[in-house]
Design a protein around this motif. Structure first.
Motif, PDB file in Angstrom:
ATOM      1  N   ILE A  31       0.844  -1.203   0.000  1.00  0.00           N
ATOM      2  CA  ILE A  31       0.000   0.000   0.000  1.00  0.00           C
ATOM      3  C   ILE A  31       0.882   1.257   0.000  1.00  0.00           C
ATOM      4  O   ILE A  31       0.675   2.192  -0.782  1.00  0.00           O
ATOM      5  N   VAL A  32       1.899   1.256   0.878  1.00  0.00           N
ATOM      6  CA  VAL A  32       2.790   2.416   0.958  1.00  0.00           C
ATOM      7  C   VAL A  32       3.539   2.599  -0.363  1.00  0.00           C
ATOM      8  O   VAL A  32       3.671   3.725  -0.873  1.00  0.00           O
ATOM      9  N   LEU A  33       4.009   1.490  -0.927  1.00  0.00           N
ATOM     10  CA  LEU A  33       4.713   1.576  -2.220  1.00  0.00           C
ATOM     11  C   LEU A  33       3.804   2.155  -3.297  1.00  0.00           C
ATOM     12  O   LEU A  33       4.235   2.984  -4.120  1.00  0.00           O
ATOM     13  N   GLY A  34       2.554   1.720  -3.281  1.00  0.00           N
ATOM     14  CA  GLY A  34       1.587   2.210  -4.259  1.00  0.00           C
ATOM     15  C   GLY A  34       1.402   3.715  -4.135  1.00  0.00           C
ATOM     16  O   GLY A  34       1.456   4.457  -5.129  1.00  0.00           O
ATOM     17  N   LEU A  35       1.234   4.173  -2.904  1.00  0.00           N
ATOM     18  CA  LEU A  35       1.002   5.612  -2.676  1.00  0.00           C
ATOM     19  C   LEU A  35       2.243   6.423  -3.037  1.00  0.00           C
ATOM     20  O   LEU A  35       2.165   7.406  -3.777  1.00  0.00           O
ATOM     21  N   GLN A  36       3.400   6.008  -2.496  1.00  0.00           N
ATOM     22  CA  GLN A  36       4.639   6.764  -2.747  1.00  0.00           C
ATOM     23  C   GLN A  36       5.028   6.691  -4.217  1.00  0.00           C
ATOM     24  O   GLN A  36       5.454   7.695  -4.811  1.00  0.00           O
ATOM     25  N   GLY A  37       4.897   5.513  -4.793  1.00  0.00           N
ATOM     26  CA  GLY A  37       5.275   5.319  -6.195  1.00  0.00           C
ATOM     27  C   GLY A  37       4.417   6.169  -7.107  1.00  0.00           C
ATOM     28  O   GLY A  37       4.940   6.813  -8.032  1.00  0.00           O
ATOM     29  N   TYR A  38       3.129   6.214  -6.851  1.00  0.00           N
ATOM     30  CA  TYR A  38       2.227   6.997  -7.694  1.00  0.00           C
ATOM     31  C   TYR A  38       2.616   8.466  -7.638  1.00  0.00           C
ATOM     32  O   TYR A  38       2.676   9.154  -8.676  1.00  0.00           O
ATOM     33  N   ALA A  93       3.711 -11.167  -2.978  1.00  0.00           N
ATOM     34  CA  ALA A  93       2.382 -11.288  -3.590  1.00  0.00           C
ATOM     35  C   ALA A  93       1.387 -10.365  -2.888  1.00  0.00           C
ATOM     36  O   ALA A  93       0.602  -9.662  -3.545  1.00  0.00           O
ATOM     37  N   MET A  94       1.460 -10.350  -1.551  1.00  0.00           N
ATOM     38  CA  MET A  94       0.549  -9.465  -0.810  1.00  0.00           C
ATOM     39  C   MET A  94       0.876  -8.004  -1.088  1.00  0.00           C
ATOM     40  O   MET A  94      -0.023  -7.156  -1.168  1.00  0.00           O
ATOM     41  N   GLY A  95       2.173  -7.715  -1.247  1.00  0.00           N
ATOM     42  CA  GLY A  95       2.593  -6.346  -1.541  1.00  0.00           C
ATOM     43  C   GLY A  95       2.060  -5.896  -2.900  1.00  0.00           C
ATOM     44  O   GLY A  95       1.558  -4.771  -3.036  1.00  0.00           O
ATOM     45  N   VAL A  96       2.148  -6.762  -3.895  1.00  0.00           N
ATOM     46  CA  VAL A  96       1.624  -6.428  -5.224  1.00  0.00           C
ATOM     47  C   VAL A  96       0.113  -6.185  -5.129  1.00  0.00           C
ATOM     48  O   VAL A  96      -0.418  -5.235  -5.711  1.00  0.00           O
ATOM     49  N   PHE A  97      -0.550  -7.044  -4.343  1.00  0.00           N
ATOM     50  CA  PHE A  97      -1.989  -6.876  -4.154  1.00  0.00           C
ATOM     51  C   PHE A  97      -2.291  -5.519  -3.490  1.00  0.00           C
ATOM     52  O   PHE A  97      -3.208  -4.792  -3.912  1.00  0.00           O
ATOM     53  N   GLY A  98      -1.474  -5.159  -2.475  1.00  0.00           N
ATOM     54  CA  GLY A  98      -1.652  -3.858  -1.796  1.00  0.00           C
ATOM     55  C   GLY A  98      -1.453  -2.714  -2.765  1.00  0.00           C
ATOM     56  O   GLY A  98      -2.217  -1.736  -2.772  1.00  0.00           O
TER      57      GLY A  98
END
Lengths: 267, 263
Positions: B70-77, B166-171
């Motif tokens: 989730i954090v990677l998704g937010l920061q990456g975006y 896998a869970m990280g990708v899902f997040g």
């Protein structure tokens, strides 16, 4: 070594970091007899037991069990010898992640290919022998100290060893458990035709059941004899130990320097 | 002068102790490998330990993986949006997890969850004479107690790292695609196109395998070597977490330098 002697210690010396623990110990443990090694805490009793179990090797001298010198055996030879031995540890040393049943069955499963039905019957017999039939599904944490000691005893005799060693079997037991465990040790020794060695400082209970006693002090034997000899002994250390006297060669005070000088008092 | 001599003596003593301990740990590790036959011949012993070290670590690994994703998704975006490359979010999340965060973070969590438990359990077994009892019963404790735990750790570590990733990708998907609105097609297709099985996934698996060996070996040695007292066991447990965390990070530096040299 006579054919009637199962365990023989000859001139056994042992030191930790150049600090001598055992000094020239000579002992004989005849087959079928129950022999006690007595002495104060820290005198070297348990170290002697660990030598007989092959856990420690003497720095000088030898320990012979069933005709074989232990420190000359390789790992497999030592393990082969240990299969003929059993040891009851001070607080039982039961495997806490296994039930009573699995604890008693442990050696049977490790060392034999017996089918589970036979192992089950043997476990029940051993538990019955120590008076704890019905406790097989309990976990060690659910047992009292005396019961845990008896389960450990059932595990010790699981494969009918020729030599049974007991490390402080009476420590921390209530008076009833004390008598029960004492009687069990004697009865099992006679029933199995085994040789037993008890390391203890419980004089009253052990003198009731043993055939012979070695007294150890500061890593050396200072007295030996039958229970009657020990009770009648005039040796000052033995007298003080057996009768629990305050006065005698064993001082109450630790050697701690000059107390009066420490408190700045005049002599 | 006396102080200097005392200092040098202390340093020398410390060095000798350290070398001695490294030697003992190496000997212990060799013995563990040598007596590993039982772990495979009686595989149910290893399966039991797989349950305790692997299955029991699942919750913390899955939850942590989800949060990291989730954090990677937010920061990456946030970062990718500046360059107009939001569609590469899937690539960023997947590569970060598979190459680095999955193996490293799951190893750190494994060290604190399962490693500390292994040390405490073996330390207490030693303190309560269970290890001695086994030895006297002619059962080799290294073969019966240590080796099954070692192989359970080594087997479960790459699996846990894979589940973490896998869970990280899902997040990352939940945040990037479901919440923020990145195109699902580009999220998955860019990820598929840029994550290489051999270069990325296999290197991640190798990393987590090496971390598994390091963490489990440290945990078992510390437990087996722990002084048989309450302080001894608690000190050994602390050392397990500290040493294995540092070992994981150091090994990660070395492995990353070897695997990803910017070629």
């Amino acid at each position: 070594m006579s054919s009637q002697t199962l365990v023989e210690l000859r001139d056994v010396n042992f030191a930790y970091d150049n600090r001598p623990i055992l000094k020239g110990i000579n002992m004989d443990f005849p087959k079928g007899k129950l022999v006690a090694i007595m002495g104060l805490s820290g005198c070297g009793k348990t170290t002697i037991l660990r030598h007989i179990g092959g856990v420690l090797n003497p720095t000088k001298g030898h320990v012979k069990v069933d005709g074989q010198i232990l420190h000359e055996l390789d790992r497999l030879g030592l393990y082969e010898m240990r299969r003929k031995m059993g040891m009851l540890f001070q607080f039982g040393a039961l495997f806490t992640d296994m039930s009573v049943y699995d604890n008693v069955a442990f050696q049977m499963r490790e060392h034999t290919d017996l089918p589970e039905e036979i192992i089950r019957d043997m476990v029940m017999m051993k538990l019955r022998a120590v008076g704890l039939y019905g406790t097989q599904d309990l976990m060690p944490a659910e047992l009292s100290g005396g019961m845990a000691r008896r389960v450990a005893l059932a595990r010790t005799i699981a494969l009918d060893p020729m030599l049974i060693m007991y490390d402080e079997p009476f420590a921390g037991l209530d008076p009833i458990s004390l008598t029960v465990v004492g009687n069990l040790i004697r009865r099992l020794n006679d029933a199995l035709g085994a040789t037993s060695i008890i390391v203890t400082h419980d004089v009253q209970e052990s003198l009731k059941i043993v055939d012979y006693v070695y007294f150890v002090s500061d890593g050396a034997i200072i007295a030996q004899g039958t229970a009657a000899d020990i009770i009648a002994s005039e040796e000052s250390f033995v007298r003080q130990f057996v009768h629990g006297e305050m006065d005698g060669p064993i001082p109450f005070h630790f050697k701690g320097g000059n107390y009066q000088q420490d408190l700045r008092l005049r002599a | 002068m006396k102080r200097i001599i005392a200092g040098v003596r202390k340093l020398g003593n410390h060095t000798i102790n350290l070398v001695w301990r490294i030697g003992m740990a190496t000997h212990f590790f060799v013995l563990t490998l040598r007596f590993s036959g039982t772990s495979f011949a009686r595989f149910r012993l290893t399966i039991r330990e797989l349950f305790f070290s692997g299955v029991m670590s699942l919750i913390i690994i899955l939850v942590a993986g989800l949060f990291v994703g989730i954090v990677l998704g937010l920061q990456g975006y946030e970062t990718l949006k500046r360059y107009g490359s939001e569609s590469a979010l899937g690539t960023l999340v997947a590569l970060s997890l598979v190459r680095e965060l999955g193996p490293v973070l799951s190893a750190l969590l494994f060290a604190s969850r399962a490693g500390s438990a292994m040390t405490a359990e073996i330390g207490l077994m030693k303190a309560t004479e269970q290890i001695d009892a086994m030895e006297i019963m002619a059962v080799n404790p290294i073969a019966r107690v240590v080796a099954p735990r070692f192989w359970a750790g080594v087997i479960s570590m790459p699996l846990l790292a894979a589940l973490f990733s896998a869970m990280g990708v899902f997040g990352g998907y939940m945040v990037g695609v479901v919440m923020i609105g990145v195109d699902a097609g580009s999220f998955w297709s860019q990820m598929q196109a840029s994550v290489d099985f051999e270069h990325d996934i296999m290197n991640g698996v190798i990393k987590s395998f090496v971390f598994g060996v390091a963490v489990t070996a440290i945990a078992l040695f510390e437990g087996y070597d722990a002084p048989p007292t309450a302080e001894g066991v608690s000190g050994a447990t602390t050392r397990t977490v500290v040493q294995s965390s540092l070992a994981v990070l150091l090994l990660d530096v070395i492995l990353t330098a070897i695997m990803f040299r910017g070629e």
